[in-house]
Write a protein that holds these residues in place. Structure first.
Motif, PDB file in Angstrom:
ATOM      1  N   LYS A 103       0.868  -1.201  -0.097  1.00  0.00           N
ATOM      2  CA  LYS A 103       0.152  -0.046  -0.104  1.00  0.00           C
ATOM      3  C   LYS A 103       0.709   1.285  -0.039  1.00  0.00           C
ATOM      4  O   LYS A 103       0.597   2.289  -0.492  1.00  0.00           O
ATOM      5  N   ALA A 118      -6.365   9.456  -0.691  1.00  0.00           N
ATOM      6  CA  ALA A 118      -6.393  10.059   0.557  1.00  0.00           C
ATOM      7  C   ALA A 118      -4.806  10.571   0.989  1.00  0.00           C
ATOM      8  O   ALA A 118      -4.174   9.978   0.629  1.00  0.00           O
ATOM      9  N   VAL A 141      -8.076   5.893   9.099  1.00  0.00           N
ATOM     10  CA  VAL A 141      -7.825   4.311   8.488  1.00  0.00           C
ATOM     11  C   VAL A 141      -6.267   4.001   8.818  1.00  0.00           C
ATOM     12  O   VAL A 141      -5.585   4.585   8.114  1.00  0.00           O
ATOM     13  N   LYS A 143      -3.931   0.855   7.945  1.00  0.00           N
ATOM     14  CA  LYS A 143      -3.823  -0.479   6.889  1.00  0.00           C
ATOM     15  C   LYS A 143      -2.180  -0.681   7.241  1.00  0.00           C
ATOM     16  O   LYS A 143      -1.365  -0.468   7.045  1.00  0.00           O
ATOM     17  N   VAL A 153      -7.359  -3.833   6.882  1.00  0.00           N
ATOM     18  CA  VAL A 153      -7.694  -2.300   7.087  1.00  0.00           C
ATOM     19  C   VAL A 153      -8.599  -2.278   8.129  1.00  0.00           C
ATOM     20  O   VAL A 153      -9.742  -2.837   8.327  1.00  0.00           O
ATOM     21  N   ILE A 155     -11.005   0.700   9.931  1.00  0.00           N
ATOM     22  CA  ILE A 155     -11.453   2.126   9.973  1.00  0.00           C
ATOM     23  C   ILE A 155     -11.763   2.554  11.499  1.00  0.00           C
ATOM     24  O   ILE A 155     -12.780   2.200  11.878  1.00  0.00           O
ATOM     25  N   GLU A 184      -4.251   6.560   7.026  1.00  0.00           N
ATOM     26  CA  GLU A 184      -4.792   7.191   5.810  1.00  0.00           C
ATOM     27  C   GLU A 184      -5.951   8.320   6.363  1.00  0.00           C
ATOM     28  O   GLU A 184      -6.651   7.785   7.226  1.00  0.00           O
ATOM     29  N   GLU A 185      -6.040   9.295   5.852  1.00  0.00           N
ATOM     30  CA  GLU A 185      -7.494  10.315   5.877  1.00  0.00           C
ATOM     31  C   GLU A 185      -8.684   9.162   5.743  1.00  0.00           C
ATOM     32  O   GLU A 185      -8.701   8.505   4.532  1.00  0.00           O
ATOM     33  N   PHE A 186      -9.709   9.392   6.194  1.00  0.00           N
ATOM     34  CA  PHE A 186     -10.834   8.887   5.835  1.00  0.00           C
ATOM     35  C   PHE A 186     -11.639   9.514   4.691  1.00  0.00           C
ATOM     36  O   PHE A 186     -11.927  10.811   5.132  1.00  0.00           O
ATOM     37  N   MET A 187     -12.109   8.936   3.581  1.00  0.00           N
ATOM     38  CA  MET A 187     -12.590   9.446   2.524  1.00  0.00           C
ATOM     39  C   MET A 187     -14.331   9.052   2.712  1.00  0.00           C
ATOM     40  O   MET A 187     -14.492   8.091   2.826  1.00  0.00           O
ATOM     41  N   GLU A 191     -18.404   4.191  -2.936  1.00  0.00           N
ATOM     42  CA  GLU A 191     -17.261   3.510  -3.721  1.00  0.00           C
ATOM     43  C   GLU A 191     -17.850   2.667  -4.902  1.00  0.00           C
ATOM     44  O   GLU A 191     -18.957   1.964  -4.971  1.00  0.00           O
ATOM     45  N   LYS A 213     -18.975  -5.334   0.605  1.00  0.00           N
ATOM     46  CA  LYS A 213     -17.984  -6.079   1.641  1.00  0.00           C
ATOM     47  C   LYS A 213     -18.397  -6.770   2.847  1.00  0.00           C
ATOM     48  O   LYS A 213     -17.968  -7.604   3.210  1.00  0.00           O
ATOM     49  N   MET A 272     -13.291   6.178  -4.559  1.00  0.00           N
ATOM     50  CA  MET A 272     -14.191   6.705  -3.717  1.00  0.00           C
ATOM     51  C   MET A 272     -14.761   7.743  -4.411  1.00  0.00           C
ATOM     52  O   MET A 272     -13.856   8.726  -4.911  1.00  0.00           O
ATOM     53  N   VAL A 281      -8.831   4.621  -3.544  1.00  0.00           N
ATOM     54  CA  VAL A 281      -8.971   3.690  -2.413  1.00  0.00           C
ATOM     55  C   VAL A 281      -7.798   2.855  -2.570  1.00  0.00           C
ATOM     56  O   VAL A 281      -6.801   2.955  -1.550  1.00  0.00           O
ATOM     57  N   GLU A 282      -7.700   1.922  -3.530  1.00  0.00           N
ATOM     58  CA  GLU A 282      -6.722   0.985  -3.642  1.00  0.00           C
ATOM     59  C   GLU A 282      -6.674   0.512  -5.075  1.00  0.00           C
ATOM     60  O   GLU A 282      -7.618   0.888  -5.722  1.00  0.00           O
TER      61      GLU A 282
HETATM   62  P1  AMP Z   1      -8.580  -1.574   0.715  1.00  0.00           P
HETATM   63  O1  AMP Z   1      -8.153  -3.159   1.150  1.00  0.00           O
HETATM   64  O2  AMP Z   1      -7.454  -0.563   0.771  1.00  0.00           O
HETATM   65  O3  AMP Z   1      -9.451  -1.628  -0.386  1.00  0.00           O
HETATM   66  O4  AMP Z   1      -9.669  -1.194   2.082  1.00  0.00           O
HETATM   67  C1  AMP Z   1     -10.954  -2.096   2.272  1.00  0.00           C
HETATM   68  C2  AMP Z   1     -11.946  -1.101   2.314  1.00  0.00           C
HETATM   69  O5  AMP Z   1     -11.776  -0.207   3.426  1.00  0.00           O
HETATM   70  C3  AMP Z   1     -12.443  -0.163   1.251  1.00  0.00           C
HETATM   71  O6  AMP Z   1     -12.829  -0.944   0.210  1.00  0.00           O
HETATM   72  C4  AMP Z   1     -13.058   0.882   1.860  1.00  0.00           C
HETATM   73  O7  AMP Z   1     -14.427   0.655   2.032  1.00  0.00           O
HETATM   74  C5  AMP Z   1     -12.333   0.931   2.958  1.00  0.00           C
HETATM   75  N1  AMP Z   1     -11.433   2.103   3.025  1.00  0.00           N
HETATM   76  C6  AMP Z   1     -10.029   1.985   2.582  1.00  0.00           C
HETATM   77  N2  AMP Z   1      -9.394   3.128   2.703  1.00  0.00           N
HETATM   78  C7  AMP Z   1     -10.339   4.096   2.914  1.00  0.00           C
HETATM   79  C8  AMP Z   1     -10.265   5.296   3.404  1.00  0.00           C
HETATM   80  N3  AMP Z   1      -8.948   6.217   3.170  1.00  0.00           N
HETATM   81  N4  AMP Z   1     -11.538   6.055   3.301  1.00  0.00           N
HETATM   82  C9  AMP Z   1     -12.402   5.483   3.736  1.00  0.00           C
HETATM   83  N5  AMP Z   1     -12.625   4.214   3.464  1.00  0.00           N
HETATM   84  C10 AMP Z   1     -11.475   3.375   3.103  1.00  0.00           C
END
Ligand code: AMP
Ligand code: GLY
Length: 420
Positions: A103, A118, A141, A143, A153, A155, A184-187, A191, A213, A272, A281-282
């Motif tokens: 990441k 973010a 967030v 990770k 991950v 939150i 990370e900053e929360f966004m 999605e 999810k 996002m 996001v990823e």
């Molecule tokens: P990821 O494995 O990075 O996709 O994260 C899993 C889930 O966490 C994502 O599908 C989002 O729902 C949530 N998520 C990850 N990063 C953020 C972020 N910076 N802000 C808000 N939600 C996030």
């Protein structure tokens, strides 16, 4: 053309189903496959993490094209070994697979490419991470940097939760994946995912999707690998998609090429979207599971031509033929998933499901035992259907679910609620 697909979940069943419909496909082998895949392809037991073993197997079976489904063999360099041996392969190199495997690497690429995402910090020790959290905003967030099967991950809604998550990660809760942590900053926003083929240079969008999810209806309960998905995602309007391509995907792919590690395969951009503006996001470096099942329902036989053109560096010569359609997949999982669950329960009714270009019961975690289909994983079946509207696709997918006789399983009844 003799084709080998690596993997054995619902994603790989749907890939096999689509590829098999293309008249170019002669022999199809899937390793390891599952009980549903075994009806349409030969299944082989092969250690798909062992690049040398995969090369030997491909050579021994006169394989012309290898399609790699999951991220683990990609991150382990299996695509590199195959290409080194001169075997046409769909899937990124180990170096390009870092877009999913790390990441912090992805964040650094976004910085270099100017792709909106973010704000973040990258930490190798708990004290610095905690200090960062204490002076920042909540929610935040946390990770694990490495591959953690979608579980790394957190939150955090409070500072205490964030501190506990940091302690867990550096304490080894996610093994080596948590040795480094990204905060990370929360966004806020909605999605959605964008799936893009890239041959190292040219990019081609092959569809959008939204998954679910959380395990429970109304998006409650723990996170899973995904309990259902549909394509297209209404929030991904042509304008949002164009922005995501121009501001995020193309600059990322250009940056990867500039570094001498071009990306070849399917890039899954998790986005996002807030007020029409997409942020990353990823990235994942493979098809989503179960998003792939909905995408394959829509793309069908042309999938093979697209993946082959991608692997051969000819994406600029092809285009996607779109029908104005919608697809949905509903996951049937073993009771207890994503926690602990029992294996081996007998599943009835699958033989009564229609199988055509509008309906498929893809198998995710099944096996044959004494002539009967039994559950062999957490996510077990993917009822997938297509229609002229999302509502029609949903009604057909749930009609498939109703045909299954499996008291030990469960599913969400509200897949698609946001779009419907
Ligand atoms: P990821 O494995 O990075 O996709 O994260 C899993 C889930 O966490 C994502 O599908 C989002 O729902 C949530 N998520 C990850 N990063 C953020 C972020 N910076 N802000 C808000 N939600 C996030
Ligand atoms: N469905 C989410 C994923 O494949 O990562």
């Amino acid at each position: 053309m003799n084709i080998l697909i690596l993997g054995g979940g619902g994603r790989e069943h749907s890939l096999a189903w689509a590829v098999k419909q293309n008249p170019k496909c002669d022999r199809l082998i899937v390793a390891p496959g599952n009980a549903g895949i075994a009806w349409i392809a030969d299944c082989a037991s092969l250690d798909i993490m062992d690049g040398g073993a995969v090369v030997n197997f491909a050579e021994a079976n006169a394989i012309d094209f290898v399609i790699i489904g999951p991220e683990a063999p990609l991150a382990a360099g299996v695509a590199d070994r195959l290409r080194d041996a001169g075997i046409l392969t769909f899937g990124p190199s180990e170096a390009a697979a870092r877009l999913e495997a790390s990441k912090s690497f992805t964040k650094e690429i976004c910085d270099a490419a100017g792709a909106p995402t973010a704000a973040y910090g990258h930490f190798t020790n708990a004290d610095a991470a905690k200090a960062h959290v204490r002076k920042g905003d909540i929610p935040v967030v946390i990770k694990a940097d490495g591959l953690a099967a979608g579980k790394g991950v957190i939150i955090a809604e409070t500072e205490d939760e964030a501190i506990a998550a940091i302690d867990d990660m550096f304490g080894g809760a996610f093994g080596g994946a948590g040795a480094e942590v990204v905060i990370e900053e929360f966004m806020a926003g909605e999605e959605a995912s964008l799936f893009v083929l890239c041959d190292g240079e040219t990019v081609l969008s092959i569809g959008t999707a939204q998954d679910h999810k959380r395990v429970g209806e109304g998006d409650t309960g723990p996170n899973t690998g995904g309990m259902g998905a549909y394509s297209p995602a209404p929030v991904m309007t042509p304008e949002v998609e164009a922005r995501a391509m121009d501001e995020i995907v193309r600059p990322t792919m250009a940056e990867m090429a500039r570094r001498g590690t071009p990306f070849q395969g399917v890039l899954y951009a998790g986005l996002m979207i807030e007020n029409g503006a997409p942020r990353l996001v990823e990235y994942n470096v493979r098809f989503g599971d179960p998003e792939c099942q909905a995408l394959m329902m829509r793309l069908g036989a042309q999938t093979l031509d697209l993946l082959e053109a991608c692997a051969e560096g000819r994406l600029s010569e092809v285009e996607v033929t779109w029908a104005d359609d919608h697809a949905m997949t509903v996951v049937l999982a073993a009771k207890g998933y994503p926690g602990s669950y029992a294996k081996g329960s007998v599943i009835g009714g699958i033989e009564s499901c229609p199988e055509d270009s509008f309906h498929m019961m893809f198998h995710a975690g099944t096996a044959m035992k004494d002539g009967r289909i039994v559950a062999a994983g957490g996510r077990v079946l993917n009822a997938t259907a297509r229609g002229a509207s999302l509502r029609e696709a949903r009604d057909r997918a749930y009609a498939l679910v109703e045909k299954v006789d499996w008291p030990e399983g469960f599913y969400r009844r509200d897949i698609g609620w946001r779009a419907l």
